[in-house]
Design a protein around this motif. Structure first.
Motif, PDB file in Angstrom:
ATOM      1  N   GLY A 153      -7.105   0.680   7.541  1.00  0.00           N
ATOM      2  CA  GLY A 153      -8.401   0.932   6.927  1.00  0.00           C
ATOM      3  C   GLY A 153      -8.457   0.460   5.495  1.00  0.00           C
ATOM      4  N   PRO A 154      -9.634   0.519   4.900  1.00  0.00           N
ATOM      5  CA  PRO A 154      -9.797  -0.002   3.539  1.00  0.00           C
ATOM      6  C   PRO A 154      -9.311   0.975   2.469  1.00  0.00           C
ATOM      7  CG  PRO A 154     -11.895   0.789   4.382  1.00  0.00           C
ATOM      8  CD  PRO A 154     -10.907   0.936   5.505  1.00  0.00           C
ATOM      9  N   ASP A 155      -8.804   0.411   1.371  1.00  0.00           N
ATOM     10  CA  ASP A 155      -8.503   1.234   0.202  1.00  0.00           C
ATOM     11  C   ASP A 155      -9.766   1.324  -0.657  1.00  0.00           C
ATOM     12  OD1 ASP A 155      -8.716  -1.182  -1.165  1.00  0.00           O
ATOM     13  OD2 ASP A 155      -6.571  -1.344  -1.608  1.00  0.00           O
ATOM     14  N   ALA A 156      -9.654   1.860  -1.853  1.00  0.00           N
ATOM     15  CA  ALA A 156     -10.824   2.065  -2.709  1.00  0.00           C
ATOM     16  C   ALA A 156     -11.536   0.764  -3.052  1.00  0.00           C
ATOM     17  CB  ALA A 156     -10.406   2.778  -3.992  1.00  0.00           C
ATOM     18  N   SER A 157     -10.804  -0.350  -3.043  1.00  0.00           N
ATOM     19  CA  SER A 157     -11.421  -1.639  -3.355  1.00  0.00           C
ATOM     20  C   SER A 157     -11.879  -2.392  -2.110  1.00  0.00           C
ATOM     21  CB  SER A 157     -10.438  -2.513  -4.149  1.00  0.00           C
ATOM     22  OG  SER A 157      -9.333  -2.867  -3.333  1.00  0.00           O
ATOM     23  N   GLY A 158     -11.695  -1.789  -0.937  1.00  0.00           N
ATOM     24  CA  GLY A 158     -12.126  -2.413   0.305  1.00  0.00           C
ATOM     25  C   GLY A 158     -11.058  -3.250   0.988  1.00  0.00           C
ATOM     26  N   ARG A 159      -9.859  -3.315   0.408  1.00  0.00           N
ATOM     27  CA  ARG A 159      -8.766  -4.109   0.982  1.00  0.00           C
ATOM     28  C   ARG A 159      -8.085  -3.321   2.103  1.00  0.00           C
ATOM     29  NH1 ARG A 159      -3.276  -4.529   0.397  1.00  0.00           N
ATOM     30  NH2 ARG A 159      -3.303  -2.717  -0.987  1.00  0.00           N
ATOM     31  N   ASP A 160      -7.846  -3.966   3.223  1.00  0.00           N
ATOM     32  CA  ASP A 160      -7.190  -3.312   4.354  1.00  0.00           C
ATOM     33  C   ASP A 160      -5.756  -2.942   3.981  1.00  0.00           C
ATOM     34  OD1 ASP A 160      -6.518  -2.383   6.891  1.00  0.00           O
ATOM     35  OD2 ASP A 160      -6.128  -4.390   7.691  1.00  0.00           O
ATOM     36  N   VAL A 161      -5.368  -1.709   4.263  1.00  0.00           N
ATOM     37  CA  VAL A 161      -4.026  -1.245   3.928  1.00  0.00           C
ATOM     38  C   VAL A 161      -3.069  -1.291   5.113  1.00  0.00           C
ATOM     39  CG1 VAL A 161      -4.829   0.221   2.027  1.00  0.00           C
ATOM     40  CG2 VAL A 161      -4.622   1.179   4.344  1.00  0.00           C
ATOM     41  N   THR A 162      -3.526  -1.829   6.252  1.00  0.00           N
ATOM     42  CA  THR A 162      -2.647  -1.950   7.405  1.00  0.00           C
ATOM     43  C   THR A 162      -1.376  -2.677   6.986  1.00  0.00           C
ATOM     44  OG1 THR A 162      -4.539  -2.042   8.923  1.00  0.00           O
ATOM     45  CG2 THR A 162      -2.434  -2.857   9.755  1.00  0.00           C
ATOM     46  N   ASN A 163      -0.238  -2.133   7.387  1.00  0.00           N
ATOM     47  CA  ASN A 163       1.045  -2.735   7.028  1.00  0.00           C
ATOM     48  C   ASN A 163       2.052  -2.500   8.149  1.00  0.00           C
ATOM     49  OD1 ASN A 163       2.433  -0.135   6.599  1.00  0.00           O
ATOM     50  ND2 ASN A 163       1.123   0.056   4.807  1.00  0.00           N
ATOM     51  N   GLN A 164       3.275  -2.899   7.914  1.00  0.00           N
ATOM     52  CA  GLN A 164       4.323  -2.754   8.931  1.00  0.00           C
ATOM     53  C   GLN A 164       4.484  -1.308   9.374  1.00  0.00           C
ATOM     54  OE1 GLN A 164       5.855  -4.765  10.772  1.00  0.00           O
ATOM     55  NE2 GLN A 164       7.645  -3.683  11.530  1.00  0.00           N
ATOM     56  N   LEU A 165       4.357  -0.379   8.447  1.00  0.00           N
ATOM     57  CA  LEU A 165       4.505   1.037   8.804  1.00  0.00           C
ATOM     58  C   LEU A 165       3.402   1.514   9.736  1.00  0.00           C
ATOM     59  CD1 LEU A 165       5.766   3.134   5.769  1.00  0.00           C
ATOM     60  CD2 LEU A 165       6.748   2.963   8.047  1.00  0.00           C
ATOM     61  N   SER A 166       2.222   0.926   9.625  1.00  0.00           N
ATOM     62  CA  SER A 166       1.137   1.294  10.543  1.00  0.00           C
ATOM     63  C   SER A 166       1.602   1.093  11.981  1.00  0.00           C
ATOM     64  CB  SER A 166      -0.105   0.434  10.276  1.00  0.00           C
ATOM     65  OG  SER A 166      -0.468   0.448   8.924  1.00  0.00           O
ATOM     66  N   TYR A 167       2.277  -0.016  12.216  1.00  0.00           N
ATOM     67  CA  TYR A 167       2.765  -0.338  13.554  1.00  0.00           C
ATOM     68  C   TYR A 167       3.970   0.521  13.937  1.00  0.00           C
ATOM     69  CZ  TYR A 167      -0.503  -4.171  13.425  1.00  0.00           C
ATOM     70  OH  TYR A 167      -1.662  -4.907  13.357  1.00  0.00           O
ATOM     71  N   LEU A 168       4.807   0.865  12.969  1.00  0.00           N
ATOM     72  CA  LEU A 168       5.969   1.697  13.264  1.00  0.00           C
ATOM     73  C   LEU A 168       5.539   3.114  13.633  1.00  0.00           C
ATOM     74  CD1 LEU A 168       8.590   0.585  10.573  1.00  0.00           C
ATOM     75  CD2 LEU A 168       8.169  -0.337  12.871  1.00  0.00           C
ATOM     76  N   VAL A 169       4.480   3.630  12.981  1.00  0.00           N
ATOM     77  CA  VAL A 169       3.959   4.954  13.350  1.00  0.00           C
ATOM     78  C   VAL A 169       3.446   4.927  14.788  1.00  0.00           C
ATOM     79  CG1 VAL A 169       2.176   6.687  12.876  1.00  0.00           C
ATOM     80  CG2 VAL A 169       3.406   5.619  10.969  1.00  0.00           C
ATOM     81  N   LEU A 170       2.717   3.870  15.145  1.00  0.00           N
ATOM     82  CA  LEU A 170       2.236   3.744  16.525  1.00  0.00           C
ATOM     83  C   LEU A 170       3.404   3.661  17.505  1.00  0.00           C
ATOM     84  CD1 LEU A 170      -0.759   1.264  16.161  1.00  0.00           C
ATOM     85  CD2 LEU A 170      -0.868   3.686  16.771  1.00  0.00           C
ATOM     86  N   GLU A 171       4.428   2.919  17.145  1.00  0.00           N
ATOM     87  CA  GLU A 171       5.600   2.799  18.022  1.00  0.00           C
ATOM     88  C   GLU A 171       6.312   4.136  18.182  1.00  0.00           C
ATOM     89  OE1 GLU A 171       8.311   1.219  20.635  1.00  0.00           O
ATOM     90  OE2 GLU A 171       6.398   0.404  19.956  1.00  0.00           O
ATOM     91  N   ALA A 172       6.429   4.883  17.085  1.00  0.00           N
ATOM     92  CA  ALA A 172       7.061   6.204  17.164  1.00  0.00           C
ATOM     93  C   ALA A 172       6.273   7.118  18.109  1.00  0.00           C
ATOM     94  CB  ALA A 172       7.160   6.827  15.776  1.00  0.00           C
ATOM     95  N   GLY A 173       4.952   7.110  17.969  1.00  0.00           N
ATOM     96  CA  GLY A 173       4.117   7.910  18.857  1.00  0.00           C
ATOM     97  C   GLY A 173       4.260   7.480  20.309  1.00  0.00           C
ATOM     98  N   HIS A 174       4.338   6.170  20.527  1.00  0.00           N
ATOM     99  CA  HIS A 174       4.492   5.628  21.880  1.00  0.00           C
ATOM    100  C   HIS A 174       5.815   6.083  22.498  1.00  0.00           C
ATOM    101  CE1 HIS A 174       4.350   2.816  25.204  1.00  0.00           C
ATOM    102  NE2 HIS A 174       5.517   2.325  24.826  1.00  0.00           N
ATOM    103  N   ARG A 175       6.875   6.017  21.724  1.00  0.00           N
ATOM    104  CA  ARG A 175       8.200   6.371  22.255  1.00  0.00           C
ATOM    105  C   ARG A 175       8.337   7.857  22.543  1.00  0.00           C
ATOM    106  NH1 ARG A 175      12.638   2.680  19.016  1.00  0.00           N
ATOM    107  NH2 ARG A 175      11.562   0.680  19.280  1.00  0.00           N
ATOM    108  N   LEU A 176       7.619   8.696  21.817  1.00  0.00           N
ATOM    109  CA  LEU A 176       7.700  10.130  22.070  1.00  0.00           C
ATOM    110  C   LEU A 176       7.156  10.496  23.443  1.00  0.00           C
ATOM    111  CD1 LEU A 176       6.694  11.911  18.742  1.00  0.00           C
ATOM    112  CD2 LEU A 176       8.860  12.067  19.951  1.00  0.00           C
ATOM    113  N   LYS A 177       6.133   9.764  23.881  1.00  0.00           N
ATOM    114  CA  LYS A 177       5.505  10.016  25.185  1.00  0.00           C
ATOM    115  C   LYS A 177       4.935  11.431  25.300  1.00  0.00           C
ATOM    116  CE  LYS A 177       8.427   6.643  27.562  1.00  0.00           C
ATOM    117  NZ  LYS A 177       7.661   5.549  27.041  1.00  0.00           N
ATOM    118  N   ILE A 178       4.472  11.951  24.169  1.00  0.00           N
ATOM    119  CA  ILE A 178       3.745  13.216  24.150  1.00  0.00           C
ATOM    120  C   ILE A 178       2.495  12.996  23.301  1.00  0.00           C
ATOM    121  CG2 ILE A 178       5.795  14.670  24.443  1.00  0.00           C
ATOM    122  CD1 ILE A 178       5.674  15.228  21.413  1.00  0.00           C
ATOM    123  N   PRO A 179       1.500  13.867  23.407  1.00  0.00           N
ATOM    124  CA  PRO A 179       0.297  13.661  22.595  1.00  0.00           C
ATOM    125  C   PRO A 179       0.616  13.646  21.096  1.00  0.00           C
ATOM    126  CG  PRO A 179      -0.103  15.295  24.298  1.00  0.00           C
ATOM    127  CD  PRO A 179       1.371  15.009  24.312  1.00  0.00           C
TER     128      PRO A 179
END
Length: 199
Positions: A153-179
């Motif tokens: 999502g955007p920061d205060a200046s409108g720049r997207d803050v998506t980064n490598q950690l965004s994907y690692l958080v998704l991967e962690a959630g995926h590997r847990l296999k729980i909500p």
């Protein structure tokens, strides 16, 4: 979370003391109360560290022994100091979350990918963390608490803050296999891969 990560528990206590003096005599009971809470948290973390050291002293499995020593060392530091590493930051957030849950059931992890980025980048540069270990620590955090997380999502200046950690958080959630309560930002200027990976 950002203030706490930056200051640590002792820093928060000092901030409370400063504003108690600035606003005196107004709010004296309030500042005394929240100061007592922080002292209680520090005591709780200290006792946790002591218990980990005691368990390590009798643990015969070398991996478990080492982990208990690390848990003790991390938490001894966190009693008064702000986190220095990715793992310490995850541990600090978990203490905060447990307290917030007990207080009023609250506890959003906010933009976890943004909060943890400085620790991740420092540890990667120092070669003391890799993506697999980062995923593990995030998964441990998610396992303990399913608080809402917003990625990208955007920061205060409108720049997207998506980064490598965004994907690692998704991967962690995926590997847990729980909500897990993870949201991804969508919209103009936001990395479309984040939504694709989220789905």
């Amino acid at each position: 979370l950002k203030i706490g990560l930056d200051l640590g528990w002792q820093g928060l206590l000092e901030k409370i003391r400063i504003y108690r003096r600035v606003n005196a005599p107004h709010g004296s009971d309030f500042y005394h109360g929240i100061g007592s809470v922080v002292h209680g948290v520090q005591n709780w973390i200290r006792r946790h560290a002591e218990a980990a050291r005691e368990l390590a002293a009798v643990e015969t499995n070398p991996d478990l022994h080492q982990n208990l020593i690390e848990i003790a060392t991390i938490n001894e530091h966190l009693v008064t100091e702000p986190p220095r590493t990715f793992r310490e930051a995850c541990q600090w957030i978990l203490w905060y979350q447990m307290i917030a849950r007990m207080f009023n059931g609250s506890g959003s992890l906010g933009r976890l990918d943004v909060l943890l980025t400085p620790y991740y980048e420092r540890d990667i540069a120092a070669d003391i963390l890799d993506d697999e270990e980062a995923i593990f620590h995030i998964a441990c955090l998610l396992l303990r608490d399913t608080a809402y997380i917003q990625l990208g999502g955007p920061d205060a200046s409108g720049r997207d803050v998506t980064n490598q950690l965004s994907y690692l958080v998704l991967e962690a959630g995926h590997r847990l296999k729980i909500p897990a309560n993870i949201g991804v930002s969508v919209g103009e200027g936001i990395d479309p891969e984040l939504l694709r990976r989220g789905v």
